[in-house]
Design an enzyme around this catalytic site. Structure first.
Site, mmCIF file in Angstrom:
data_model
loop_
_atom_site.group_PDB
_atom_site.id
_atom_site.type_symbol
_atom_site.label_atom_id
_atom_site.label_comp_id
_atom_site.label_asym_id
_atom_site.label_seq_id
_atom_site.Cartn_x
_atom_site.Cartn_y
_atom_site.Cartn_z
ATOM 1 N N ARG A 239 0.861 -1.180 0.000
ATOM 2 C CA ARG A 239 0.000 0.000 0.000
ATOM 3 C C ARG A 239 0.897 1.230 0.000
ATOM 4 O O ARG A 239 1.971 1.219 0.622
ATOM 5 C CB ARG A 239 -0.900 0.027 1.243
ATOM 6 C CG ARG A 239 -2.117 -0.898 1.162
ATOM 7 C CD ARG A 239 -3.137 -0.422 0.123
ATOM 8 N NE ARG A 239 -4.334 -1.240 0.085
ATOM 9 C CZ ARG A 239 -4.555 -2.235 -0.789
ATOM 10 N NH1 ARG A 239 -3.663 -2.568 -1.687
ATOM 11 N NH2 ARG A 239 -5.709 -2.897 -0.753
ATOM 12 N N GLU A 268 -3.977 7.702 -4.144
ATOM 13 C CA GLU A 268 -4.251 7.097 -5.454
ATOM 14 C C GLU A 268 -5.500 7.731 -6.027
ATOM 15 O O GLU A 268 -6.462 7.909 -5.290
ATOM 16 C CB GLU A 268 -4.447 5.586 -5.314
ATOM 17 C CG GLU A 268 -3.137 4.882 -5.025
ATOM 18 C CD GLU A 268 -3.251 3.361 -5.038
ATOM 19 O OE1 GLU A 268 -4.329 2.838 -5.390
ATOM 20 O OE2 GLU A 268 -2.267 2.718 -4.690
ATOM 21 N N HIS A 287 -1.570 0.452 -9.767
ATOM 22 C CA HIS A 287 -2.269 -0.459 -8.843
ATOM 23 C C HIS A 287 -2.976 -1.593 -9.607
ATOM 24 O O HIS A 287 -4.195 -1.735 -9.563
ATOM 25 C CB HIS A 287 -3.276 0.302 -7.965
ATOM 26 C CG HIS A 287 -3.633 -0.452 -6.708
ATOM 27 N ND1 HIS A 287 -3.913 0.164 -5.526
ATOM 28 C CD2 HIS A 287 -3.753 -1.795 -6.462
ATOM 29 C CE1 HIS A 287 -4.192 -0.746 -4.596
ATOM 30 N NE2 HIS A 287 -4.097 -1.946 -5.151
HETATM 31 C C1 DGY Z 1 -6.190 -5.772 -3.028
HETATM 32 O O1 DGY Z 1 -6.847 -6.788 -3.273
HETATM 33 O O2 DGY Z 1 -6.155 -5.264 -1.918
HETATM 34 C C2 DGY Z 1 -5.401 -5.188 -4.145
HETATM 35 O O3 DGY Z 1 -4.692 -4.074 -3.777
HETATM 36 C C3 DGY Z 1 -6.257 -4.899 -5.341
HETATM 37 O O4 DGY Z 1 -6.443 -6.078 -5.977
#
Ligand code: DGY
Length: 327
Positions: A239, A268, A287
């Site tokens: 993240r 984001e 992402h």
């Molecule tokens: C998640 O699943 O948390 C990813 O970041 C997006 O697929």
């Protein structure tokens, strides 16, 4: 006969998940990539029994206050930072996610970023298209090796483990840092458990695979970047908030580390004036680490199974606030 449950799906959802939910529930579906407009979503949840969504759809107190019948939020993602879980727990709302099914795709994307940044895939592509390629020359677009490198994995969960398995094929030395030691991973891969400063100082690639929470916020900041080798790369598919993005841009600009491969940002989407966008020693994905069709289909299926189990009063396969199930 009982009326079917009413479910809001405020974003595009792959099959088979959508069909599975439609077979059982009355569905308000917004088939766009963008989230259903907020006012429409707030109106739709007023009588909803369930929501099947993913970031950036925000399930915060404002939305929960408008959803008195809500029993389950099934997130089509492993991360659930778009959902206020404590607020859901207070209200007895089950929150689910999709762990496991996106592990391989995310690990593959980690390798894609590692190889792209150390072998300068973007520079190579640009150069080939530029018309400036006249000779094969010994110093043309030199990169660095992943083979026999030291790879430091921060967060040895499912995804960290699959990255470790993959990089083992490159005869790497694997260091890892985790909340607790994983002897079985050490036995399988020869991975060596170290503290974070050691991992940062010794790794050629530092790969982040930790969840976003108060503990991991800015885990990698100016001080940590300063501990990395100037030849090392930082890879983040976890993240954005795990890294102090401003400090990273400064370190990349000053050549304090060799490069970065990023899939996630804070915020984001990345701001149009973010300095990372003008730096050439980083490879930036939007992402998409889990973005393969098979993975998306599996995510939709698991999210639908979670939702339908919760609505049927059964235990969902992946619940992030299981204390709610006890009541
Ligand atoms: C998640 O699943 O948390 C990813 O970041 C997006 O697929």
């Amino acid at each position: 006969m009982n009326a079917p449950p009413y479910v809001v799906v405020p974003q595009y959802l792959h099959e088979p998940g959508l069909g599975m939910v439609r077979d059982v529930a009355r569905v308000e579906y917004w088939p766009e990539e963008s989230v259903m407009p907020r006012e429409k979503l707030l109106a739709a949840v007023a009588t909803a029994d369930g929501i099947l969504c993913h970031p950036p759809a925000r399930c915060n107190r404002e939305l929960l206050d408008r959803a008195p019948r809500l029993r389950v939020i099934s997130n089509v993602a492993v991360g659930y930072d778009n959902v206020d879980v404590p607020a859901c727990t207070e209200r007895g709302i089950i929150v689910c996610n999709t762990p496991g099914v996106l592990t391989d795709a995310t690990a593959d994307a980690t390798l894609a970023l590692m190889l792209a940044v150390c072998r300068r895939a973007i520079d190579n592509d640009r150069f080939t298209r530029s018309g400036n390629w006249h000779y094969w020359t010994p110093r043309l677009l030199l990169g660095q090796d992943l083979t026999e490198a030291t790879v430091g994995i921060v967060g040895m969960g499912r995804i960290g483990l699959e990255v470790a398995r993959r990089v083992r094929a490159f005869r790497t030395r694997i260091l890892y840092h985790n909340r607790h030691r994983r002897p079985e991973v050490e036995a399988e891969l020869g991975a060596i458990y170290v503290d974070l400063p050691t991992l940062l100082a010794e790794s050629d690639f530092v790969c982040l695979h930790v969840p976003a929470n108060a503990e991991t916020r800015h885990l990698i900041s100016a001080a940590e970047l300063a501990q990395m080798k100037p030849t090392a790369y930082l890879i983040n598919v976890a993240r954005g908030a795990v890294v102090d993005q401003k400090a990273l841009a400064e370190a990349l600009k000053a050549g304090r580390i060799a490069g970065a491969g990023l899939d996630v940002y804070d915020p984001e989407p990345i701001a149009a004036d973010d300095p990372l966008l003008s730096l050439e020693n980083c490879v930036l994905f939007p992402h998409v680490a889990s973005a393969t069709l098979r993975c998306r289909q599996r995510m939709s299926e698991l999210a639908a199974r979670n939702l339908l189990a919760a609505l049927a009063g059964e235990t969902p396969p992946a619940c992030v606030n299981p204390e709610v199930l006890k009541n």
